[in-house]
Write a protein that holds these residues in place. Structure first.
Motif, short mmCIF file in Angstrom:
data_model
loop_
_atom_site.label_atom_id
_atom_site.label_comp_id
_atom_site.label_asym_id
_atom_site.label_seq_id
_atom_site.Cartn_x
_atom_site.Cartn_y
_atom_site.Cartn_z
N UNK A 127 12.18 108.19 79.49
CA UNK A 127 12.87 108.83 78.31
C UNK A 127 13.23 107.56 77.45
N UNK A 128 13.82 106.43 77.86
CA UNK A 128 14.03 105.12 77.26
C UNK A 128 12.88 104.71 76.47
N UNK A 129 11.71 104.66 77.26
CA UNK A 129 10.56 103.84 76.79
C UNK A 129 10.17 105.01 75.59
N UNK A 130 10.25 106.19 75.59
CA UNK A 130 9.65 107.02 74.48
C UNK A 130 10.78 106.82 73.50
N UNK A 131 11.95 106.92 73.64
CA UNK A 131 12.85 106.31 72.66
C UNK A 131 12.84 105.04 71.91
N UNK A 132 12.20 103.94 72.71
CA UNK A 132 11.78 102.50 72.16
C UNK A 132 10.54 102.74 71.29
N UNK A 133 9.69 103.57 71.69
CA UNK A 133 8.52 103.70 70.90
C UNK A 133 8.71 104.35 69.83
N UNK A 134 9.58 105.72 69.65
CA UNK A 134 9.59 106.23 68.65
C UNK A 134 10.52 105.14 67.36
N UNK A 135 11.32 104.67 67.94
CA UNK A 135 12.31 103.75 67.03
C UNK A 135 11.22 102.53 66.26
N UNK A 136 10.24 102.08 67.09
CA UNK A 136 9.21 100.93 66.65
C UNK A 136 8.52 101.64 65.73
N UNK A 137 7.86 102.82 65.81
CA UNK A 137 7.08 103.60 64.81
C UNK A 137 8.12 103.82 63.58
N UNK A 138 9.22 104.45 63.81
CA UNK A 138 10.15 104.62 62.56
C UNK A 138 10.26 103.32 61.72
N UNK A 139 10.63 102.20 62.38
CA UNK A 139 10.98 101.25 61.82
C UNK A 139 9.88 100.64 60.97
N UNK A 140 8.74 100.58 61.50
CA UNK A 140 7.50 100.23 61.10
C UNK A 140 7.13 100.97 59.95
N UNK A 141 7.41 102.04 59.71
CA UNK A 141 7.15 102.93 58.45
C UNK A 141 7.95 102.59 57.22
N UNK A 142 8.91 101.80 57.46
CA UNK A 142 9.95 101.28 56.35
C UNK A 142 8.98 100.58 55.36
N UNK A 143 8.58 99.68 55.77
CA UNK A 143 7.79 98.85 54.55
C UNK A 143 6.79 99.79 53.76
N UNK A 144 5.99 100.54 54.59
CA UNK A 144 5.06 101.15 54.02
C UNK A 144 5.44 102.32 53.09
N UNK A 145 6.57 103.14 53.41
CA UNK A 145 7.25 103.78 52.67
C UNK A 145 7.77 103.22 51.25
#
Length: 92
Positions: A3-21
C-alpha cells in the motif's frame, strides 16, 4: 508495504503531471490571446498597431513556453518517488 509503494507511485505520477498540465494551461491562454489579436488585426489596418500586436504575440509565446522552477522541482520529486517505489518493489 504494498500500500505504501502504491501511494508513492500515485504521488509520483500526480506530481509529474503538474508541469504538463501547467504548460497546457499556459498554451491554451496563449492561443486565446492569439485569436483575439488576430481578429483585432483583421479589423485594423494601421501598421503600428499590427506591429505592436506581433510583438505582444511573440512576448506571450516566449512566456508560455518558459520552464519554471516549480516544474523542475515537480519532475525531480515525481521521478524520485517513482524510482524509489520501483526499487523498493524489486529489492524488498
Amino acid at each position: 508495504m504494498a500500500t505504501v509503494l502504491d501511494i508513492l507511485t500515485f504521488l509520483g505520477i500526480a506530481i509529474l503531471s503538474v508541469p504538463t498540465l501547467s504548460l497546457n494551461k499556459r498554451k491554451k491562454k496563449l492561443q486565446q490571446a492569439s485569436d483575439i489579436l488576430e481578429r483585432a488585426t483583421k479589423r485594423n489596418t494601421d501598421d503600428a498597431f499590427n506591429q505592436l500586436i506581433e510583438e505582444v504575440q511573440e512576448a506571450r509565446g516566449a512566456l508560455a513556453g518558459q520552464w519554471r522552477r516549480v516544474d523542475e522541482i515537480c519532475l525531480f520529486v515525481g521521478y524520485f518517488l517513482l524510482l524509489g517505489s520501483s526499487l523498493l518493489r524489486v529489492f524488498v
